[in-house]
Write an enzyme that holds these catalytic residues in place. Structure first.
Site, PDB file in Angstrom:
ATOM      1  CE1 TYR A 144      40.844  38.934  40.221  1.00 30.08           C
ATOM      2  CE2 TYR A 144      39.650  38.203  38.283  1.00 30.08           C
ATOM      3  CZ  TYR A 144      40.022  38.009  39.597  1.00 30.08           C
ATOM      4  OH  TYR A 144      39.580  36.913  40.295  1.00 30.08           O
ATOM      5  CE  LYS A 170      43.283  35.892  38.045  1.00 29.30           C
ATOM      6  NZ  LYS A 170      42.407  36.217  39.183  1.00 29.30           N
TER       7      LYS A 170
HETATM    8  O1  LIG Z   1      41.275  29.205  41.917  1.00 28.41           O
HETATM    9  C1  LIG Z   1      41.858  30.215  41.955  1.00 28.41           C
HETATM   10  C2  LIG Z   1      41.531  31.615  41.756  1.00 28.41           C
HETATM   11  C3  LIG Z   1      42.695  32.423  42.294  1.00 28.41           C
HETATM   12  C4  LIG Z   1      42.677  33.822  41.821  1.00 28.41           C
HETATM   13  O2  LIG Z   1      42.255  34.116  40.732  1.00 28.41           O
HETATM   14  C5  LIG Z   1      43.234  34.843  42.698  1.00 28.41           C
HETATM   15  O3  LIG Z   1      43.823  34.457  43.719  1.00 28.41           O
HETATM   16  O4  LIG Z   1      43.103  36.031  42.346  1.00 28.41           O
END
Ligand SMILES: O=CCCC(=O)C(=O)O
EC number: 4.2.1.41
Length: 304
Positions: A144, A170
């Protein structure tokens, strides 16, 4: 034990919308497993490609290690193999490794590696941190890129080359140049997931940068509408996407932007507004005011 190889998991996640369920709490802020399971059972009626337990929308940042394990185990058990369940790996390298191993033992199918806690870090340090987590488990790992862990294209390429179980990236930044550079350098070696708050906002343009799917928090309280929005994005139906952005997403953002942290709180507000309350959020988040929930109720009525 997961049925998914990292490669199979990557292909599966790329095939549809991604669910990031809230985590239900009782009024005294304890994990409400019964209502959490009930929520997952309801959401299971709708087609998604994967479920990320205790993610950002799931207030994973407010759970203890033991609570996170309980949430992941409840999700794995409730979903019962219908779709892959991914668990969070958070904080320090040693903590993330411990959570990766716990997730594997809990039957999770993959990991979402969250940014390390608090400290800034250079690209080499972030590569080392993420690589050690990848090396600690056979599960597919999605990294992420966000906050103090923004990965640039060269670092993403190094991670992909060094770690065969790294399957996804991500994006939590929304930097068009960086995303373009990353996809240009790394290509389809990874699955790219839109992970900005209220991801629907950016889904259509990000499609052109290799971001083929996204994490939908809206899916929690408007699953049919969220799936239809995703279908319009995948069809690159710009008129329909912008009709829906104007119909719901942009007015929703106006409420969301009133207070820091509302990107998560508003999702529980949406559930309260649609008669499926998930309890309060935990500090440091704050719940929407009653008048904001009422405003959200009127907005959701437009798409119901
Ligand atoms: O719109 C949603 C983003 C949600 C997300 O990336 C998370 O909950 O980590």
């Amino acid at each position: 034990m997961t049925e998914y190889s990292p490669t199979d998991l990557a292909a599966q996640l790329k095939s549809g919308l991604l669910s990031f369920p809230v985590t239900h709490f009782t009024d005294d802020l304890q994990f409400d497993e019964a209502n959490y399971r009930k929520h997952l059972s309801w959401l299971a009626e709708y087609p998604v490609a994967g479920l990320f337990a205790a993610g950002g929308t799931g207030e994973g940042f407010s759970l203890t290690l033991e609570e996170t394990d309980r949430v992941v185990r409840a999700a794995v058990d409730e979903v019962a193999g219908a779709v892959p369940v991914l668990a969070p790996a958070t904080g320090s390298t040693s903590n993330a490794i411990a959570q990766a191993k716990a997730a594997e033992a809990a039957g999770a199918d993959g990991l979402l590696l969250m940014p390390p806690y608090l400290t800034e870090a250079g690209q080499d340090g972030l590569v080392e941190h993420a690589s050690r987590v990848c090396e600690a488990t056979g599960l597919g790992v999605i990294v992420y890129s966000r906050a103090n862990a923004v990965l640039h294209d060269k670092a993403v390429a190094q991670l992909a080359d060094r770690n065969p179980t790294l399957i996804g990236f991500k994006d939590g930044v929304g930097n068009i140049e960086q995303m373009t550079r990353t996809y240009a350098r790394v290509g389809d070696r990874l699955t790219y997931i839109g992970g900005l708050p209220t991801a629907e906002t950016f889904a259509l343009p990000l499609l052109q940068l290799g971001v083929s799917t996204y994490s939908s928090a809206l899916f929690n309280f408007a699953p049919k509408w969220a799936i239809e929005f995703y279908d319009a994005v995948r069809a690159q139906d710009r008129d329909e996407v912008y009709r829906r952005l104007n119909e719901f997403v942009i007015p929703y953002l106006d409420i969301r932007d009133r207070t820091s942290g509302y990107a998560v709180s508003i999702v529980k507000g949406g559930l309260a507004a649609t008669g499926r309350p998930a309890g309060p959020v935990r500090p440091p988040l704050t719940d929407l005011r009653e008048d904001e929930v009422a405003e959200l109720r009127d907005l959701v009525a437009r798409i119901s």
